[in-house]
Write an enzyme that holds these catalytic residues in place. Sequence first.
Site, short mmCIF file in Angstrom:
data_model
loop_
_atom_site.label_atom_id
_atom_site.label_comp_id
_atom_site.label_asym_id
_atom_site.label_seq_id
_atom_site.Cartn_x
_atom_site.Cartn_y
_atom_site.Cartn_z
N ARG A 81 -12.52 20.87 42.50
CA ARG A 81 -11.74 21.36 43.66
C ARG A 81 -10.33 20.76 43.73
NH1 ARG A 81 -16.79 20.51 45.63
NH2 ARG A 81 -17.97 22.42 45.92
N LYS B 62 3.16 26.66 41.25
CA LYS B 62 2.40 27.86 40.88
C LYS B 62 1.67 27.61 39.56
CE LYS B 62 5.20 31.69 42.56
NZ LYS B 62 5.85 32.89 42.00
N GLU C 112 16.88 31.84 33.46
CA GLU C 112 16.61 31.32 34.81
C GLU C 112 17.80 30.48 35.31
OE1 GLU C 112 14.12 32.29 36.57
OE2 GLU C 112 12.79 33.13 35.04
N LYS D 189 15.82 24.62 42.45
CA LYS D 189 14.49 25.21 42.64
C LYS D 189 13.69 24.39 43.65
CE LYS D 189 10.47 27.41 41.05
NZ LYS D 189 9.65 27.95 40.03
N GLU E 286 5.87 30.86 49.26
CA GLU E 286 6.51 32.14 48.95
C GLU E 286 6.34 33.18 50.06
OE1 GLU E 286 7.31 33.59 44.52
OE2 GLU E 286 5.32 34.10 45.22
N ARG F 40 11.94 32.00 49.39
CA ARG F 40 11.65 31.85 47.96
C ARG F 40 11.83 33.18 47.22
NH1 ARG F 40 6.82 27.85 45.99
NH2 ARG F 40 6.79 28.32 43.79
N ASN G 282 13.43 35.61 42.88
CA ASN G 282 13.10 36.86 42.19
C ASN G 282 14.33 37.63 41.77
OD1 ASN G 282 10.32 36.97 41.97
ND2 ASN G 282 10.11 37.47 44.14
N HIS H 145 14.36 39.67 38.70
CA HIS H 145 12.97 39.77 38.27
C HIS H 145 12.32 41.11 38.61
CE1 HIS H 145 13.48 35.55 37.49
NE2 HIS H 145 12.22 35.40 37.10
N HIS I 216 10.72 42.23 35.49
CA HIS I 216 9.27 42.34 35.35
C HIS I 216 8.85 43.74 34.92
CE1 HIS I 216 8.21 38.62 37.98
NE2 HIS I 216 8.14 38.34 36.69
N HIS J 175 10.44 36.06 28.58
CA HIS J 175 10.67 36.16 30.01
C HIS J 175 12.16 36.01 30.36
CE1 HIS J 175 9.69 35.88 34.23
NE2 HIS J 175 10.42 34.80 34.30
N1 LIG Z 1 4.40 28.61 37.14
C1 LIG Z 1 5.59 29.12 37.27
O1 LIG Z 1 6.23 29.00 38.33
C2 LIG Z 1 6.19 29.88 36.13
C3 LIG Z 1 7.54 30.25 36.19
C4 LIG Z 1 8.09 30.89 35.08
C5 LIG Z 1 7.30 31.16 33.97
N2 LIG Z 1 6.01 30.77 33.97
C6 LIG Z 1 5.16 31.02 32.80
O2 LIG Z 1 5.67 30.23 31.73
C7 LIG Z 1 5.28 30.82 30.50
C8 LIG Z 1 6.45 30.81 29.55
O3 LIG Z 1 6.82 29.46 29.34
P1 LIG Z 1 7.71 29.03 28.10
O4 LIG Z 1 8.86 29.94 27.96
O5 LIG Z 1 7.97 27.59 28.24
O6 LIG Z 1 6.78 29.38 26.86
P2 LIG Z 1 5.73 28.52 26.01
O7 LIG Z 1 5.05 27.55 26.85
O8 LIG Z 1 4.89 29.49 25.27
O9 LIG Z 1 6.65 27.77 24.97
C9 LIG Z 1 7.43 28.53 24.08
C10 LIG Z 1 7.31 28.02 22.64
O10 LIG Z 1 8.04 26.82 22.53
C11 LIG Z 1 7.27 25.85 21.82
N3 LIG Z 1 7.70 24.53 22.29
C12 LIG Z 1 7.50 23.97 23.50
N4 LIG Z 1 8.15 22.82 23.57
C13 LIG Z 1 8.76 22.62 22.40
C14 LIG Z 1 9.61 21.61 21.89
N5 LIG Z 1 10.00 20.59 22.64
N6 LIG Z 1 10.07 21.74 20.63
C15 LIG Z 1 9.74 22.81 19.87
N7 LIG Z 1 8.95 23.81 20.31
C16 LIG Z 1 8.47 23.71 21.57
C17 LIG Z 1 5.86 26.19 22.18
O11 LIG Z 1 5.01 25.64 21.22
C18 LIG Z 1 5.90 27.69 22.20
O12 LIG Z 1 5.70 28.20 20.91
C19 LIG Z 1 4.78 32.22 30.84
O13 LIG Z 1 3.40 32.23 30.72
C20 LIG Z 1 5.20 32.42 32.28
O14 LIG Z 1 4.30 33.26 32.98
C21 LIG Z 1 5.44 30.13 35.02
#
Ligand SMILES: NC(=O)c1ccc[n+]([C@@H]2O[C@H](COP(=O)([O-])OP(=O)(O)OC[C@H]3O[C@@H](n4cnc5c(N)ncnc54)[C@H](O)[C@@H]3O)[C@@H](O)[C@H]2O)c1
Length: 553
Positions: A304, A326, A368, A410, A420, A424, A428, A431, A435, A448
Amino acid sequence: MDLRPPADAIAITGFMGTGKTTVARIVAERLGLDVVDTDELIEANAGTPIPAIFAADGEEYFRDLESAALAQALGRGRAVISTGGGMLLRPSNLEALRRAGPIVCLTASPDAIMRRVGADDSRPLLQVADPAGRIAELLAERQHAYAQADAHVDSTELPAEQVAAEVLGLLADDPRARWLTGARTTIPVTLPDARYAITVGAGVLDEVGALCPPRERGVRAALVTTDRIAALLADGTMAALRACGWEPHPMVVPDGEASKSLVVLGELYEQMAAAGLDRGSTVFALGGGVVGDLAGFAAATWMRGIDLIHLPTTLLAQVDSSIGGKTAIDLSGGKNLVGAFHQPVAVVGDVGTLTTLPPEELRSGLGEIIKHACCFDGAMFEFLERRAGTGLVDDPPALEYLVSRNCQIKAGVVEQDPHEHGVRAVLNYGHTVGHALERAAAGWSLRHGEVVGTGIVAESRLAAWLGVSDEETALRQERLVAAWGLPTCVSGIDEDAALAALARDKKIVSGRLRLPLVPEVGSFRIVEDVSIDLVRRAVRSVLAQGRRQDARR
Ligand SMILES: NC(=O)c1ccc[n+]([C@@H]2O[C@H](COP(=O)([O-])OP(=O)(O)OC[C@H]3O[C@@H](n4cnc5c(N)ncnc54)[C@H](O)[C@@H]3O)[C@@H](O)[C@H]2O)c1
């Protein structure tokens, strides 16, 4: 905390004999910067010593050469600039130095100045019968100019080393110079039910154990990461945690979005059970947004809810996904369909980890960052305009500034609206269209941040059509998106699929929706009652632009 773009120059100025040249050299060495002495530059340019220039052409001519040398020094890239004692007398020099960064003025008592330079025959202004009287006269004349400096250090009683240490101390507190001193930034986040700190800096991952809140409830921990990130960072992070008494268990999931799945989540729960994680344990998420979302959801639901600490390693995760609480996993029916709000107890963003990040991932994070600049910070927008096309990873101060400032933006929004329900929505921006494009692209093949860039272009046009902004504001945003290598349009996406994806947007009520738009760079307005037809037109505009671009190829 006032966080502003990194200084391009640090000026050390002051009257002759106050120690400018020596102190500037020491400060530059400590900061790993070049030092430029404008008097040396004048002599090198003219091929003549300064006294000879004064003798032949007079002081006014020398001041012209000095202004030209300053422009040259400022064009050389980030440096510590040691100026001649009269540099600030010209308002245009003062303005140029102010734009570039902080100005530190060294002072000394007239007696000390007299002792240090009174008998120096290379000082043209002191070649008079009464040098002490002349010093007093010049000091009085220049008092007003020196008062314009941002900070003053009295060198009368201090050796140069100590004066330099005082200057460095002042710079560490300066909103523009702090990035050059390696000062780390701590951004507090205060929510109704949680308080935590985001620590940003180069090398902070090595100190992660010390930066975490006290372990009152247990030392057992999961270090969740992917195979690819583990190879780069897991050993060092494990060692840093162990050094502070944690018992971390590495839990490695496959790299990529596919890991945000029920299957991988189930496997992660099994590993957590095998490691004996209990209600007092902590989950560390070491990686990008994928790891953050997956490990965050595991922490939110394990017994939990247990403590979560984000160790973001992508630019996107450092400026966006690790802040706000999130967490989610994907289903075949859509992204992030199952999730929870679960605030971390700490976030440690090490900008040093970004040096291994592939350029396309860096660009994705920039989507972003540009969004935040458009909506919140004109100075950051201008900084990004100035720096477009340059390698950010080679410039740790620039990265530290961008990550810290974006975390602050942020965090500020999340503090106002943790779940949200209101403001907040501004996050978007870009987005709604973004999206729709992301969903319409087969298998989420677009990054993204890339679609956010295209979304910003589309939604900035929409703002201009509505008269919320002018055309130039929209064009400026489009130019910035393009300048950082993000797509301003898309090709290969079926228009019907994009419009169908847009129609599924949860914000649409009776054919209308609320949209954050940018009236002027650095500000936003939530516009009520935008017709979906106009958003469709915005989607069509970036698709048509993509088709035109393809046709030209
Ligand atoms: N929770 C939230 O508020 C929120 C907001 C925006 C996006 N997201 C989510 O985030 C995800 C995308 O995140 P992302 O763009 O970080 O992608 P990711 O986590 O897939 O990382 C992208 C790539 O970078 C590589 N990588 C990470 N750190 C590295 C480093 N220091 N050196 C070399 N390679 C490295 C990873 O291995 C991966 O292949 C999506 O699933 C999206 O939905 C969440």
